[in-house]
Design an enzyme around this catalytic site. Structure first.
Site, PDB file in Angstrom:
ATOM      1  CG  ASP A 114       0.326  -5.911  -8.264  1.00 28.59           C
ATOM      2  OD1 ASP A 114       1.215  -5.784  -7.405  1.00 28.59           O
ATOM      3  OD2 ASP A 114      -0.887  -5.976  -7.992  1.00 28.59           O
ATOM      4  CB  ALA A 169      -3.909 -16.560  -4.147  1.00 26.78           C
ATOM      5  CB  SER A 190      -3.849 -14.089 -11.503  1.00 27.86           C
ATOM      6  OG  SER A 190      -4.988 -13.601 -10.850  1.00 27.86           O
ATOM      7  CG  LEU A 210       0.158 -15.266  -5.178  1.00 25.92           C
ATOM      8  CD1 LEU A 210       0.426 -16.757  -5.361  1.00 25.92           C
ATOM      9  CD2 LEU A 210       1.266 -14.651  -4.322  1.00 25.92           C
ATOM     10  CG  HIS A 250      -2.054  -1.070   0.950  1.00 24.30           C
ATOM     11  ND1 HIS A 250      -3.177  -0.856   0.193  1.00 24.30           N
ATOM     12  CD2 HIS A 250      -2.104  -2.361   1.351  1.00 24.30           C
ATOM     13  CE1 HIS A 250      -3.886  -1.967   0.153  1.00 24.30           C
ATOM     14  NE2 HIS A 250      -3.262  -2.905   0.842  1.00 24.30           N
ATOM     15  CB  THR A 251       4.353   1.944  -0.303  1.00 21.29           C
ATOM     16  OG1 THR A 251       4.676   0.667  -0.865  1.00 21.29           O
ATOM     17  CG2 THR A 251       4.496   1.872   1.200  1.00 21.29           C
TER      18      THR A 251
END
Ligand code: GLA
Length: 380
Positions: free
Chosen positions: A173, A124, A128, A126, A35-36
């Site tokens: 991400d 999850a 996707s 990660l 959350h940065t």
């Protein structure tokens, strides 16, 4: 290789003989710095050995046909000149959104037949969805020889998610999925998008423990967190929390709502921890990693309030087993999902067994454990 061959056969069954271009993009685990990113701060993720693959072939018209192999072979077709968002949460929105932003950015391309498959656990935490966006972009770069840098790909993927899918996510991400490096984590400065890699020592394992509690209310709670952070930045008349020091925040404590104060405190202290963790990783200082990751977890749990009781349980089990011989924390956006642990490789097997047993006996849930390696991004 074998996977690719059987996917190719499937593609040919669906669309007929001809050339098939295979592209893929990895999911990620964030070692520290959550959350940065949307606060123009620092993150330290690694791309992992789980991927989304896109098999593709050009078409001479404007149609996009997509089949999602892992979602019951669901099939969607649309015209590039007429892209409309489907129902909320539909996987095809990622394809539509990504191609829409690619077109709007001025890149020229026609239609394609696509087959999507992947092994990144969904829901999850990660990434996707980021891997999906980056894999689609990579695929169109290959098909139509588009000259897109990793940074541009990440920015377009994030834009698709922000403007089309509706999650106000940051850029972490997509950027790590595009530019991850094998055996390295990446320290990314989300303000100017500069980055450098930290070597993951050969003797360390990266363990991902999936709590198997599907993430819930993710987008709505996530967007609320982002708004709260922006409110505090606004209070200080700063463009983001990156520009606010801990001292300034403390001095304004009585002027801020308690929830807002805690949200900002998490972000500001998490930035400091992330920078320190980059050095600790380079220095192979596991005891310091351990301390920083635990502080990060507690801050996400108590101040940012994005953890869950099952995730806290997993963190507690791991920390109790290995003390300062392990760094462990929740990872990603939160509200369920996974825990990441960094520990000596020789301890991994015994720890995995203990964690599975204890978690099952205390929660009646069977966790899933992945020992991961840090991999190369799609645009590296
Ligand atoms: C999600 C978002 C990222 C980041 C993390 C939390 O994964 O997509 O941009 O904000 O949550 O660190």
């Amino acid at each position: 290789m074998q996977v690719n061959q059987s996917l190719k056969n499937k593609f040919i069954q669906l669309y007929g003989e001809g050339e098939v271009v295979i592209s893929s993009a990895p999911g990620r685990v964030n070692i520290i710095g959550d959350h940065t990113d949307y606060n123009e701060g620092f993150v330290l993720p690694a791309a992992i050995n789980f991927n989304t693959r896109v098999l593709a072939r050009k078409r001479n018209d404007n149609y996009i046909n997509v089949v999602a192999l892992d979602i019951n072979n669901e099939q969607v077709s649309f015209e590039l000149t007429n892209i409309e968002s489907g129902e909320d949460g539909t996987w095809s929105n990622y394809v539509k959104g990504t191609l829409l932003v690619l077109k709007s950015a001025g890149f020229q391309f026609d239609g394609a037949d696509l087959l999507i498959s992947g092994d990144i656990p969904q829901g999850a935490g990660l990434s996707s969805s980021a891997a999906f966006e980056i894999a689609i972009l990579k695929s169109f770069c290959e098909l139509y020889k588009l000259d897109l840098t990793g940074i541009q790909a990440a920015q377009l993927g994030q834009k698709a998610e922000n403007e089309f899918v509706g999650c106000q996510c940051g850029i972490m991400d997509q950027l790590i999925s595009a530019l991850g490096q094998e055996r390295h984590a990446m320290l990314l400065d989300c303000r100017d998008l500069s980055y450098k890699y930290a070597n993951i020592p050969e003797n360390l394992a990266i363990m991902i423990i999936d709590s198997k509690v599907k993430r819930q209310l993710v987008d709505s709670e996530y967007n609320i967190r982002r708004e709260q952070c922006e409110k505090v930045a606004k209070h200080f008349s700063k463009p983001s929390l990156r520009e606010v020091s801990l001292q300034e925040l403390e001095q304004n404590r009585s002027l801020l709502d308690d929830v807002l104060f805690r949200r900002a405190k998490h972000v500001i202290t998490e930035n400091q921890r992330t920078l320190a963790a980059y050095d600790a990783l380079n220095d192979e200082n596991l005891a310091l990693m351990s301390k920083l990751m635990m502080q990060s977890h507690l801050s996400l749990k108590n101040d940012f309030e994005v953890s869950t009781s099952e995730i806290d349980k997993l963190v507690e089990i791991v920390a109790t087993e290995l003390g300062e011989k392990v760094g462990v924390r929740m990872t990603g956006g939160g509200f369920g999902g996974c825990v990441v642990a960094v520990l000596p490789k020789e301890r991994a097997e015994v720890l995995a067994k203990k964690v599975l047993d204890k978690y099952l006996s205390e929660t009646r849930i069977t966790a899933q454990i992945h020992l991961c390696t840090a991999e190369q991004g799609a645009f590296f």
